[in-house]
Design a protein around this motif. Structure first.
Motif, PDB file in Angstrom:
ATOM      1  N   SER A 172      -7.377   9.074   2.303  1.00 41.16           N
ATOM      2  CA  SER A 172      -6.417   8.512   3.256  1.00 41.16           C
ATOM      3  C   SER A 172      -6.956   8.590   4.678  1.00 41.16           C
ATOM      4  CB  SER A 172      -5.081   9.262   3.162  1.00 41.16           C
ATOM      5  OG  SER A 172      -4.495   9.088   1.893  1.00 41.16           O
ATOM      6  N   GLU A 173      -7.620   9.693   4.998  1.00 43.24           N
ATOM      7  CA  GLU A 173      -8.173   9.861   6.341  1.00 43.24           C
ATOM      8  C   GLU A 173      -9.256   8.822   6.624  1.00 43.24           C
ATOM      9  OE1 GLU A 173     -10.232  13.335   9.146  1.00 43.24           O
ATOM     10  OE2 GLU A 173      -9.580  13.789   7.097  1.00 43.24           O
ATOM     11  N   ALA A 174     -10.119   8.572   5.648  1.00 41.95           N
ATOM     12  CA  ALA A 174     -11.177   7.580   5.836  1.00 41.95           C
ATOM     13  C   ALA A 174     -10.604   6.187   6.008  1.00 41.95           C
ATOM     14  CB  ALA A 174     -12.141   7.604   4.649  1.00 41.95           C
ATOM     15  N   VAL A 175      -9.578   5.856   5.223  1.00 40.45           N
ATOM     16  CA  VAL A 175      -8.954   4.537   5.329  1.00 40.45           C
ATOM     17  C   VAL A 175      -8.251   4.386   6.673  1.00 40.45           C
ATOM     18  CG1 VAL A 175      -7.063   3.118   4.426  1.00 40.45           C
ATOM     19  CG2 VAL A 175      -8.719   4.144   2.859  1.00 40.45           C
ATOM     20  N   ALA A 176      -7.499   5.406   7.097  1.00 36.38           N
ATOM     21  CA  ALA A 176      -6.715   5.314   8.322  1.00 36.38           C
ATOM     22  C   ALA A 176      -7.576   5.418   9.571  1.00 36.38           C
ATOM     23  CB  ALA A 176      -5.636   6.391   8.327  1.00 36.38           C
ATOM     24  N   CYS A 177      -8.483   6.385   9.585  1.00 40.73           N
ATOM     25  CA  CYS A 177      -9.194   6.705  10.824  1.00 40.73           C
ATOM     26  C   CYS A 177     -10.518   5.964  11.005  1.00 40.73           C
ATOM     27  CB  CYS A 177      -9.446   8.212  10.894  1.00 40.73           C
ATOM     28  SG  CYS A 177      -7.927   9.199  10.877  1.00 40.73           S
ATOM     29  N   VAL A 178     -11.125   5.512   9.913  1.00 39.41           N
ATOM     30  CA  VAL A 178     -12.411   4.808  10.019  1.00 39.41           C
ATOM     31  C   VAL A 178     -12.247   3.323   9.703  1.00 39.41           C
ATOM     32  CG1 VAL A 178     -14.824   4.747   9.302  1.00 39.41           C
ATOM     33  CG2 VAL A 178     -13.597   6.933   9.374  1.00 39.41           C
ATOM     34  N   ALA A 179     -11.593   3.021   8.592  1.00 39.15           N
ATOM     35  CA  ALA A 179     -11.371   1.608   8.254  1.00 39.15           C
ATOM     36  C   ALA A 179     -10.277   0.992   9.121  1.00 39.15           C
ATOM     37  CB  ALA A 179     -11.010   1.472   6.779  1.00 39.15           C
ATOM     38  N   GLY A 180      -9.403   1.814   9.689  1.00 42.60           N
ATOM     39  CA  GLY A 180      -8.346   1.309  10.563  1.00 42.60           C
ATOM     40  C   GLY A 180      -7.226   0.619   9.819  1.00 42.60           C
ATOM     41  N   CYS A 181      -6.962   1.041   8.589  1.00 45.17           N
ATOM     42  CA  CYS A 181      -5.923   0.433   7.757  1.00 45.17           C
ATOM     43  C   CYS A 181      -4.876   1.482   7.381  1.00 45.17           C
ATOM     44  CB  CYS A 181      -6.537  -0.154   6.486  1.00 45.17           C
ATOM     45  SG  CYS A 181      -7.813  -1.402   6.785  1.00 45.17           S
ATOM     46  N   MET A 182      -3.770   1.028   6.826  1.00 46.85           N
ATOM     47  CA  MET A 182      -2.728   1.938   6.386  1.00 46.85           C
ATOM     48  C   MET A 182      -2.954   2.306   4.920  1.00 46.85           C
ATOM     49  SD  MET A 182       1.436   1.655   6.319  1.00 46.85           S
ATOM     50  CE  MET A 182       1.584   1.086   4.623  1.00 46.85           C
ATOM     51  N   PRO A 183      -3.147   3.604   4.619  1.00 47.86           N
ATOM     52  CA  PRO A 183      -3.347   4.006   3.225  1.00 47.86           C
ATOM     53  C   PRO A 183      -2.022   4.045   2.470  1.00 47.86           C
ATOM     54  CG  PRO A 183      -3.454   5.923   4.661  1.00 47.86           C
ATOM     55  CD  PRO A 183      -3.270   4.732   5.554  1.00 47.86           C
ATOM     56  N   LEU A 184      -2.032   3.537   1.254  1.00 44.76           N
ATOM     57  CA  LEU A 184      -0.844   3.538   0.404  1.00 44.76           C
ATOM     58  C   LEU A 184      -1.261   4.016  -0.981  1.00 44.76           C
ATOM     59  CD1 LEU A 184       2.190   2.742   0.106  1.00 44.76           C
ATOM     60  CD2 LEU A 184       1.391   0.504  -0.664  1.00 44.76           C
ATOM     61  N   LEU A 185      -0.789   5.199  -1.380  1.00 42.61           N
ATOM     62  CA  LEU A 185      -1.179   5.768  -2.664  1.00 42.61           C
ATOM     63  C   LEU A 185      -0.485   5.036  -3.805  1.00 42.61           C
ATOM     64  CD1 LEU A 185      -2.787   8.025  -4.078  1.00 42.61           C
ATOM     65  CD2 LEU A 185      -0.730   9.452  -3.923  1.00 42.61           C
ATOM     66  N   ILE A 186      -1.273   4.597  -4.771  1.00 40.92           N
ATOM     67  CA  ILE A 186      -0.764   3.817  -5.903  1.00 40.92           C
ATOM     68  C   ILE A 186      -0.711   4.688  -7.155  1.00 40.92           C
ATOM     69  CG2 ILE A 186      -1.292   1.912  -7.477  1.00 40.92           C
ATOM     70  CD1 ILE A 186      -2.635   0.522  -5.106  1.00 40.92           C
ATOM     71  N   PRO A 187       0.463   4.754  -7.818  1.00 43.95           N
ATOM     72  CA  PRO A 187       0.511   5.400  -9.128  1.00 43.95           C
ATOM     73  C   PRO A 187      -0.105   4.469 -10.168  1.00 43.95           C
ATOM     74  CG  PRO A 187       2.667   4.513  -8.578  1.00 43.95           C
ATOM     75  CD  PRO A 187       1.776   4.244  -7.400  1.00 43.95           C
ATOM     76  N   ALA A 188      -1.335   4.743 -10.538  1.00 42.54           N
ATOM     77  CA  ALA A 188      -2.090   3.818 -11.395  1.00 42.54           C
ATOM     78  C   ALA A 188      -1.635   3.950 -12.836  1.00 42.54           C
ATOM     79  CB  ALA A 188      -3.582   4.075 -11.258  1.00 42.54           C
ATOM     80  N   ASP A 189      -0.512   3.311 -13.135  1.00 44.44           N
ATOM     81  CA  ASP A 189       0.089   3.389 -14.463  1.00 44.44           C
ATOM     82  C   ASP A 189       0.887   2.107 -14.676  1.00 44.44           C
ATOM     83  OD1 ASP A 189       1.816   3.944 -16.679  1.00 44.44           O
ATOM     84  OD2 ASP A 189       1.608   6.096 -16.296  1.00 44.44           O
ATOM     85  N   PRO A 190       0.595   1.351 -15.736  1.00 40.79           N
ATOM     86  CA  PRO A 190       1.277   0.070 -15.951  1.00 40.79           C
ATOM     87  C   PRO A 190       2.773   0.209 -16.217  1.00 40.79           C
ATOM     88  CG  PRO A 190      -0.067   0.632 -17.856  1.00 40.79           C
ATOM     89  CD  PRO A 190      -0.411   1.622 -16.776  1.00 40.79           C
ATOM     90  N   ARG A 191       3.267   1.431 -16.435  1.00 40.11           N
ATOM     91  CA  ARG A 191       4.709   1.624 -16.567  1.00 40.11           C
ATOM     92  C   ARG A 191       5.422   1.455 -15.224  1.00 40.11           C
ATOM     93  NH1 ARG A 191       5.278   7.499 -18.762  1.00 40.11           N
ATOM     94  NH2 ARG A 191       3.642   7.763 -17.173  1.00 40.11           N
ATOM     95  N   PHE A 192       4.669   1.621 -14.127  1.00 42.21           N
ATOM     96  CA  PHE A 192       5.286   1.647 -12.813  1.00 42.21           C
ATOM     97  C   PHE A 192       4.879   0.489 -11.914  1.00 42.21           C
ATOM     98  CE2 PHE A 192       4.424   6.269 -13.875  1.00 42.21           C
ATOM     99  CZ  PHE A 192       5.633   6.446 -14.531  1.00 42.21           C
ATOM    100  N   VAL A 193       3.659  -0.007 -12.090  1.00 41.91           N
ATOM    101  CA  VAL A 193       3.166  -1.089 -11.239  1.00 41.91           C
ATOM    102  C   VAL A 193       2.416  -2.097 -12.101  1.00 41.91           C
ATOM    103  CG1 VAL A 193       2.946   0.378  -9.184  1.00 41.91           C
ATOM    104  CG2 VAL A 193       0.994   0.112 -10.718  1.00 41.91           C
ATOM    105  N   SER A 194       2.301  -3.314 -11.592  1.00 42.36           N
ATOM    106  CA  SER A 194       1.522  -4.342 -12.284  1.00 42.36           C
ATOM    107  C   SER A 194       0.438  -4.850 -11.352  1.00 42.36           C
ATOM    108  CB  SER A 194       2.428  -5.506 -12.705  1.00 42.36           C
ATOM    109  OG  SER A 194       2.876  -6.227 -11.564  1.00 42.36           O
ATOM    110  N   VAL A 195      -0.589  -5.420 -11.919  1.00 40.78           N
ATOM    111  CA  VAL A 195      -1.678  -5.964 -11.113  1.00 40.78           C
ATOM    112  C   VAL A 195      -1.190  -7.070 -10.176  1.00 40.78           C
ATOM    113  CG1 VAL A 195      -3.861  -7.247 -11.208  1.00 40.78           C
ATOM    114  CG2 VAL A 195      -3.513  -5.250 -12.682  1.00 40.78           C
ATOM    115  N   PRO A 196      -0.369  -8.034 -10.621  1.00 42.84           N
ATOM    116  CA  PRO A 196       0.128  -9.053  -9.684  1.00 42.84           C
ATOM    117  C   PRO A 196       0.911  -8.458  -8.515  1.00 42.84           C
ATOM    118  CG  PRO A 196       0.440  -9.799 -11.932  1.00 42.84           C
ATOM    119  CD  PRO A 196      -0.001  -8.368 -12.020  1.00 42.84           C
ATOM    120  N   GLU A 197       1.704  -7.429  -8.780  1.00 43.71           N
ATOM    121  CA  GLU A 197       2.450  -6.781  -7.692  1.00 43.71           C
ATOM    122  C   GLU A 197       1.500  -6.128  -6.693  1.00 43.71           C
ATOM    123  OE1 GLU A 197       6.641  -5.286  -9.624  1.00 43.71           O
ATOM    124  OE2 GLU A 197       4.798  -4.229 -10.209  1.00 43.71           O
TER     125      GLU A 197
END
Length: 259
Positions: free
Chosen positions: A29-54
């Motif tokens: 998260s620190e590398a994404v926020a402080c170096v890439a300059g983007c907002m980090p969003l942690l994804i629960p990588a489980d098809p029960r909760f999220v889908s690839v299109p989403e």
């Protein structure tokens, strides 16, 4: 002005050996926020909760992180053995189709360690279960003892192909990296270009040939001290630029355009 969103692929984790959780290292998260300059969003990588299109619709880019569980060998046509270690089939079910969709769309991703291996498998490649057991290979695993600084210390050179995207991005053909992995590429997937090697011949840097978007992936862990490390910083900066371009107009930015 809102920052573009980088979805950070999380790992299944047990707190106190019994409470299930989705986890992600704070250094990602620190590398994404402080170096890439983007907002980090942690994804629960489980098809029960999220889908690839989403995920494709919600996030502008993706960080495919490292993790203790390995890609299941059935994903590349082999049987599981004790040497393959632990698995996370739920993460496999999200990340492998996500990589293929991003390659097709030109949506940017950066693969790290297990993420590097996921990119290869997603494109049809295979993995060795244990690099250190191969003749002539060094032990690339994390040292079992010591501080985090000692475990993530730079341990070997990676040499890039002359004139390739990593060479141009880093401004050098050889760089020092850490190494904290047990598995590695056996057979490169379709369109996978091995652009960097460790001294023992282990692939350490790849990209997807002909991809419209950013697909650079590394076997080491650039998230460690990303703001200060001369190898990590340009990698995350280029990734952030590609994510911003996608967020601004869903315009693919090739990895070579940042070199």
């Amino acid at each position: 002005m809102s920052r573009p969103i980088v979805g950070i692929i999380g790992n299944q984790h047990l707190i106190n050996d019994q409470y299930p959780a989705h986890a992600g290292g704070s250094m990602n998260s620190e590398a994404v926020a402080c170096v890439a300059g983007c907002m980090p969003l942690l994804i629960p990588a489980d098809p029960r909760f999220v889908s690839v299109p989403e995920l494709l619709a919600t996030c502008d880019g993706f960080l495919l992180t490292g993790g203790r569980p390995n890609v299941h060998p059935e994903e590349y046509g082999e049987e599981a053995t004790e040497a393959h270690g632990a698995f996370d089939r739920a993460r496999d079910a999200i990340t492998l189709p996500l990589v293929r969709a991003c390659v097709e769309r030109g949506q940017p991703f950066l693969g790290i360690c297990r993420g590097f291996q996921e990119v290869n498998v997603a494109m049809g490649g295979s993995l060795y279960p244990e690099i250190r057991d191969l003749p002539g290979r060094m032990n690339h695993r994390m040292p079992p003892d010591g501080t985090l600084e000692e475990k993530f210390a730079l341990r070997h050179v990676v040499r890039f192909a002359e004139g390739g995207p990593f060479h141009r991005l880093m401004g050098a053909q050889e760089v020092m990296t850490n190494t904290l992995h047990g598995q590695g590429i056996k057979t490169p997937g379709k369109r996978i270009v091995i652009d960097g090697l460790a001294p023992d011949g282990t692939p350490e840097a790849i990209f997807v040939e002909g991809a419209e978007g950013f697909t650079l992936s590394v076997q080491w862990h650039p998230e460690w001290d990303a703001a200060n490390d001369p190898v990590s910083r340009p990698l995350f900066t280029a990734f952030g630029d590609a994510v911003r371009a996608w967020a601004d107009g869903r315009v693919p930015v090739r990895q070579v355009e940042h070199a």
